[in-house]
Design a protein around this motif. Structure first.
Motif, PDB file in Angstrom:
ATOM      1  N   SER A   1      50.499  22.029  48.142  1.00 47.48           N
ATOM      2  CA  SER A   1      51.567  22.330  49.091  1.00 47.48           C
ATOM      3  C   SER A   1      51.219  23.486  50.006  1.00 47.48           C
ATOM      4  CB  SER A   1      52.862  22.648  48.336  1.00 47.48           C
ATOM      5  OG  SER A   1      52.700  23.787  47.505  1.00 47.48           O
ATOM      6  N   ALA A   2      50.287  24.370  49.584  1.00 50.33           N
ATOM      7  CA  ALA A   2      49.916  25.507  50.424  1.00 50.33           C
ATOM      8  C   ALA A   2      49.246  25.066  51.723  1.00 50.33           C
ATOM      9  CB  ALA A   2      48.975  26.445  49.658  1.00 50.33           C
ATOM     10  N   PHE A   3      48.814  23.805  51.790  1.00 54.98           N
ATOM     11  CA  PHE A   3      48.206  23.269  53.004  1.00 54.98           C
ATOM     12  C   PHE A   3      49.018  22.094  53.555  1.00 54.98           C
ATOM     13  CE2 PHE A   3      44.919  25.363  50.625  1.00 54.98           C
ATOM     14  CZ  PHE A   3      44.212  26.065  51.587  1.00 54.98           C
ATOM     15  N   GLY A   4      50.303  22.092  53.298  1.00 52.20           N
ATOM     16  CA  GLY A   4      51.166  21.039  53.808  1.00 52.20           C
ATOM     17  C   GLY A   4      51.081  19.747  53.046  1.00 52.20           C
ATOM     18  N   GLY A   5      50.501  19.776  51.848  1.00 52.75           N
ATOM     19  CA  GLY A   5      50.310  18.538  51.104  1.00 52.75           C
ATOM     20  C   GLY A   5      51.598  17.851  50.714  1.00 52.75           C
ATOM     21  N   HIS A   6      52.674  18.637  50.485  1.00 49.80           N
ATOM     22  CA  HIS A   6      53.929  18.030  50.061  1.00 49.80           C
ATOM     23  C   HIS A   6      54.539  17.169  51.155  1.00 49.80           C
ATOM     24  CE1 HIS A   6      55.097  21.563  52.322  1.00 49.80           C
ATOM     25  NE2 HIS A   6      56.324  21.118  52.395  1.00 49.80           N
ATOM     26  N   GLU A   7      54.076  17.333  52.408  1.00 46.24           N
ATOM     27  CA  GLU A   7      54.587  16.527  53.516  1.00 46.24           C
ATOM     28  C   GLU A   7      53.655  15.366  53.858  1.00 46.24           C
ATOM     29  OE1 GLU A   7      55.170  19.147  56.773  1.00 46.24           O
ATOM     30  OE2 GLU A   7      56.815  20.244  55.846  1.00 46.24           O
ATOM     31  N   ARG A   8      52.581  15.203  53.089  1.00 46.83           N
ATOM     32  CA  ARG A   8      51.537  14.268  53.485  1.00 46.83           C
ATOM     33  C   ARG A   8      51.525  13.006  52.628  1.00 46.83           C
ATOM     34  NH1 ARG A   8      47.261  18.136  54.055  1.00 46.83           N
ATOM     35  NH2 ARG A   8      48.310  18.768  55.973  1.00 46.83           N
ATOM     36  N   THR A   9      52.539  12.826  51.802  1.00 44.53           N
ATOM     37  CA  THR A   9      52.565  11.674  50.913  1.00 44.53           C
ATOM     38  C   THR A   9      52.624  10.365  51.698  1.00 44.53           C
ATOM     39  OG1 THR A   9      53.707  13.027  49.267  1.00 44.53           O
ATOM     40  CG2 THR A   9      53.751  10.646  48.953  1.00 44.53           C
ATOM     41  N   GLU A  10      53.449  10.310  52.736  1.00 46.40           N
ATOM     42  CA  GLU A  10      53.574   9.085  53.521  1.00 46.40           C
ATOM     43  C   GLU A  10      52.254   8.743  54.208  1.00 46.40           C
ATOM     44  OE1 GLU A  10      56.813   9.337  56.190  1.00 46.40           O
ATOM     45  OE2 GLU A  10      58.337   9.611  54.628  1.00 46.40           O
ATOM     46  N   LEU A  11      51.549   9.764  54.717  1.00 47.36           N
ATOM     47  CA  LEU A  11      50.261   9.514  55.355  1.00 47.36           C
ATOM     48  C   LEU A  11      49.266   8.948  54.355  1.00 47.36           C
ATOM     49  CD1 LEU A  11      48.211   9.781  57.674  1.00 47.36           C
ATOM     50  CD2 LEU A  11      47.824  12.150  56.924  1.00 47.36           C
ATOM     51  N   VAL A  12      49.224   9.525  53.164  1.00 48.55           N
ATOM     52  CA  VAL A  12      48.296   9.047  52.139  1.00 48.55           C
ATOM     53  C   VAL A  12      48.615   7.602  51.756  1.00 48.55           C
ATOM     54  CG1 VAL A  12      47.621   9.346  49.733  1.00 48.55           C
ATOM     55  CG2 VAL A  12      47.745  11.317  51.238  1.00 48.55           C
ATOM     56  N   ASP A  13      49.899   7.287  51.594  1.00 49.93           N
ATOM     57  CA  ASP A  13      50.282   5.915  51.264  1.00 49.93           C
ATOM     58  C   ASP A  13      49.852   4.947  52.365  1.00 49.93           C
ATOM     59  OD1 ASP A  13      51.363   6.776  48.909  1.00 49.93           O
ATOM     60  OD2 ASP A  13      53.421   6.872  49.651  1.00 49.93           O
ATOM     61  N   LEU A  14      50.031   5.370  53.624  1.00 43.29           N
ATOM     62  CA  LEU A  14      49.635   4.511  54.740  1.00 43.29           C
ATOM     63  C   LEU A  14      48.126   4.298  54.750  1.00 43.29           C
ATOM     64  CD1 LEU A  14      50.179   2.981  57.357  1.00 43.29           C
ATOM     65  CD2 LEU A  14      50.145   5.180  58.569  1.00 43.29           C
ATOM     66  N   LEU A  15      47.353   5.348  54.538  1.00 44.70           N
ATOM     67  CA  LEU A  15      45.899   5.216  54.534  1.00 44.70           C
ATOM     68  C   LEU A  15      45.441   4.304  53.400  1.00 44.70           C
ATOM     69  CD1 LEU A  15      44.850   8.906  55.306  1.00 44.70           C
ATOM     70  CD2 LEU A  15      44.857   6.951  56.863  1.00 44.70           C
TER      71      LEU A  15
ATOM     72  N   ARG B   1      47.110   1.793  52.175  1.00 44.83           N
ATOM     73  CA  ARG B   1      47.401   0.407  52.568  1.00 44.83           C
ATOM     74  C   ARG B   1      46.402  -0.106  53.597  1.00 44.83           C
ATOM     75  NH1 ARG B   1      52.751   2.433  52.565  1.00 44.83           N
ATOM     76  NH2 ARG B   1      52.816   2.441  54.848  1.00 44.83           N
ATOM     77  N   LEU B   2      45.810   0.820  54.357  1.00 46.67           N
ATOM     78  CA  LEU B   2      44.795   0.432  55.336  1.00 46.67           C
ATOM     79  C   LEU B   2      43.409   0.303  54.713  1.00 46.67           C
ATOM     80  CD1 LEU B   2      45.879   2.686  58.352  1.00 46.67           C
ATOM     81  CD2 LEU B   2      46.231   0.230  58.093  1.00 46.67           C
ATOM     82  N   GLY B   3      43.318   0.548  53.413  1.00 48.83           N
ATOM     83  CA  GLY B   3      42.036   0.418  52.730  1.00 48.83           C
ATOM     84  C   GLY B   3      41.202   1.681  52.724  1.00 48.83           C
ATOM     85  N   ILE B   4      41.761   2.795  53.141  1.00 52.21           N
ATOM     86  CA  ILE B   4      41.034   4.078  53.165  1.00 52.21           C
ATOM     87  C   ILE B   4      41.343   4.794  51.860  1.00 52.21           C
ATOM     88  CG2 ILE B   4      40.692   6.248  54.411  1.00 52.21           C
ATOM     89  CD1 ILE B   4      41.824   4.809  56.894  1.00 52.21           C
ATOM     90  N   THR B   5      40.409   4.834  50.949  1.00 56.33           N
ATOM     91  CA  THR B   5      40.675   5.343  49.598  1.00 56.33           C
ATOM     92  C   THR B   5      40.014   6.676  49.298  1.00 56.33           C
ATOM     93  OG1 THR B   5      38.815   4.069  48.724  1.00 56.33           O
ATOM     94  CG2 THR B   5      40.989   3.011  48.695  1.00 56.33           C
ATOM     95  N   THR B   6      39.106   7.139  50.143  1.00 52.84           N
ATOM     96  CA  THR B   6      38.429   8.410  49.897  1.00 52.84           C
ATOM     97  C   THR B   6      38.581   9.329  51.106  1.00 52.84           C
ATOM     98  OG1 THR B   6      36.292   7.668  50.777  1.00 52.84           O
ATOM     99  CG2 THR B   6      36.732   7.278  48.425  1.00 52.84           C
ATOM    100  N   ILE B   7      38.412  10.620  50.858  1.00 59.18           N
ATOM    101  CA  ILE B   7      38.494  11.591  51.952  1.00 59.18           C
ATOM    102  C   ILE B   7      37.364  11.364  52.943  1.00 59.18           C
ATOM    103  CG2 ILE B   7      38.262  14.043  52.491  1.00 59.18           C
ATOM    104  CD1 ILE B   7      39.809  14.715  50.021  1.00 59.18           C
ATOM    105  N   GLY B   8      36.179  11.009  52.445  1.00 60.57           N
ATOM    106  CA  GLY B   8      35.056  10.772  53.341  1.00 60.57           C
ATOM    107  C   GLY B   8      35.295   9.614  54.298  1.00 60.57           C
ATOM    108  N   ALA B   9      35.950   8.552  53.817  1.00 68.87           N
ATOM    109  CA  ALA B   9      36.243   7.412  54.693  1.00 68.87           C
ATOM    110  C   ALA B   9      37.187   7.826  55.814  1.00 68.87           C
ATOM    111  CB  ALA B   9      36.844   6.277  53.879  1.00 68.87           C
TER     112      ALA B   9
END
Length: 529
Positions: free
Chosen positions: A191-205, A207-215
């Motif tokens: 959460s110190a880097f805004g992670g608590h607001e990023r759940t929807e973005l992670v879910d969307l990624l 669903r788009l098949g992006i499973t790693t940070i490198g991708a």
């Protein structure tokens, strides 16, 4: 607005500087256990909105996980001790740990209770040894305070924090390669880097098949900026380990620094909290007048005998007046109480001077507050955004201009809601779990109202409630600013020994009203949509 550097907005760091992060796992659960004087092996879980937000290692060994509902967690571990979420408690019990670390390393930034970062400069390494030696020494220091800690070292702060969660040291220049194989969910962890607001973005990624940070990092920044939100761009920078502001950057104009001579000197936590609130409001007004927001704050207290106590607090979002006041209270509470049994050090005399210094600010125009969805927030992230909007309005209009509802105990819907000023303790007037005989059953009205009406029978005579709690005649009409026919009615239900009662009526325009009979008059108390 002038050159950003004049307002303390730091640019990229020198690549020679590294960052050490010290992370105390499940700190809210550790603080709750320490506050209750529990043994380290007692399972503890911290709840918010009836879900587990933090749990101790002993609770996890029994199958408890973050996000579980209260009932699921208790079924998995019946002997578990439950505690409510309390940011003040977390900050207070973390203060002695920060004090112990600063005895070894003078430059420390607290990202949140349970997580701090330290710039590993060449001078520091020359005096204390290499990165590994410093990490081991500081984790031992925290261990001596009775807490568990894990250290991580990297070029960038975000990478260092994730490395601390794994107890690893990232090679210089290797942040992006180290981040690449991590699951995309790691972008929403801290959460110190805004992670608590990023759940929807992670879910969307996902669903788009992006499973790693490198991708995700491999996408061109132009494509990310045109297809996603501004936060996705910030997450993309983190994924690529783009150099960002490091611990302890530049300073801003001295006219924003606030000093307060304590007369009489402060030696109690409640007095410190009161003064901290005043200083926070004053600083917030000054920042608003300059159209800037504070993202890093230094709080310093000086005693009558000259002892100094300084902490620097960093936030991913602009600090509101309430945020500033909370950090002042956390810091001074932990210092004045000596950590209540931990290895904290008390001041040698009452506090004579308080200083609040916004060491880093950004333009207000860089921050965008938006409300999404309709009606009440549907997720915790929506609630946080809504609270940020309300805090901004409160800063513009004054402290008492924004009030929020708090559910309380009572028989009627108006009794079950208490309005409190945003930022104050959300304490209900009455216990909601009490029996409350005569309490109105669910569902509650969609809208509360307070309007006088007349209820008439088919002959046009007033309908009253008898001493036995019955209608004097069947309701047929409700007369207010116009006249409605009653299609259906229910009740009345006595609400006490004073002759008051409630009833429900369905009008000819399909609306339903909750009526309250008191002092021989009818009041519209609520409207069902």
């Amino acid at each position: 607005m002038g050159d950003p550097s004049s307002r303390g907005v730091s640019g990229p760091r020198s690549p020679a500087r590294r960052v050490l992060a010290l992370w105390c796992p499940d700190w809210p659960a550790s603080a709750a256990g320490a506050a209750a004087d529990l043994a380290p092996d007692v399972p503890v879980a911290v709840l918010h909105a009836n879900r587990v937000v933090a749990c101790s290692a002993a609770a996890r060994r029994s199958g408890v996980r973050r996000g579980m509902r209260n009932r699921q967690a208790q079924a998995a571990c019946p002997k578990m001790v439950l505690a409510g979420s309390d940011a003040g408690r977390d900050g207070q019990w973390y203060e002695p740990i920060v004090a112990a670390v600063t005895e070894v390393v003078p430059t420390v930034e607290v990202l949140r209770p349970g997580l701090l970062v330290i710039p590993l400069t060449a001078t520091l390494c020359r005096h204390l040894g290499d990165e590994q030696a410093i990490a081991e020494r500081l984790t031992d220091v925290i261990g001596a305070c009775g807490a568990e800690a894990s250290a991580g070292v990297a070029d960038e702060m975000f990478t260092a924090v994730l490395a601390a969660r794994r107890g690893q040291c990232v090679e210089p220049g290797g942040d992006a390669a180290w981040l690449a194989p991590l699951p995309i969910a790691e972008l929403a962890v801290e959460s110190a880097f805004g992670g608590h607001e990023r759940t929807e973005l992670v879910d969307l990624l996902r669903r788009l098949g992006i499973t790693t940070i490198g991708a995700f990092a491999g996408f061109p920044i132009r494509d990310v900026a045109t297809r996603f939100t501004a936060d996705a761009v910030a997450a993309h920078r983190l994924a690529n380990a783009v150099p960002d502001r490091g611990p302890v950057g530049g300073r801003i104009q001295e006219d924003l620094l606030i000093e307060y001579d304590c007369d009489p000197p402060i030696d109690r936590v409640d007095a410190a909290a009161f003064v901290g609130r005043r200083l926070a409001d004053e600083l917030h007004r000054r920042l608003a007048a300059m159209s800037v927001c504070c993202t890093r704050l230094t709080v310093e207290a000086v005693t009558q005998l000259g002892q100094r106590h300084t902490r620097t607090w960093r936030a991913v979002a602009p600090l509101t007046a309430d945020d500033i006041a909370c950090r002042v209270r956390w810091q001074l509470d932990g210092w004045l109480t000596g950590g209540r049994g931990t290895h904290g050090q008390r001041p040698d005399s009452p506090i004579a001077l308080l200083r609040i210094d916004p060491v880093e600010v950004i333009d207000s125009g860089a921050m965008h507050y938006t409300l999404s969805g309709h009606g009440l927030p549907e997720s915790e992230s929506d609630g946080e955004r809504a609270r940020a909007v309300l805090a901004r309005v409160q800063g513009l209009l004054g402290g008492d201009a924004v009030k929020i509802p708090v559910l309380s105990g009572g028989r009627g819907p108006s009794d079950q809601v208490r309005l409190v000023t945003l930022g104050e303790d959300s304490v209900p007037h009455h216990d909601r779990s009490a029996p409350w005989p005569g309490r109105l059953p669910q569902p509650s009205p969609a809208t509360l109202a307070e309007a006088a009406v007349a209820v008439l029978d088919p002959d046009g005579d007033p309908v009253r409630v008898s001493a036995r709690g019955a209608f004097s005649a069947e309701p047929a009409l409700v007369v207010g600013h116009r006249t409605w026919s009653v299609r259906w009615w229910a009740g009345p239900w006595p609400t006490g020994l004073d002759g008051t009662a409630r009833a429900q009526v369905l009008l000819d325009d399909t609306r339903a009203l909750l009526l309250h009979y008191r002092s021989e008059h009818w009041i519209v108390e609520g409207i069902y949509e």
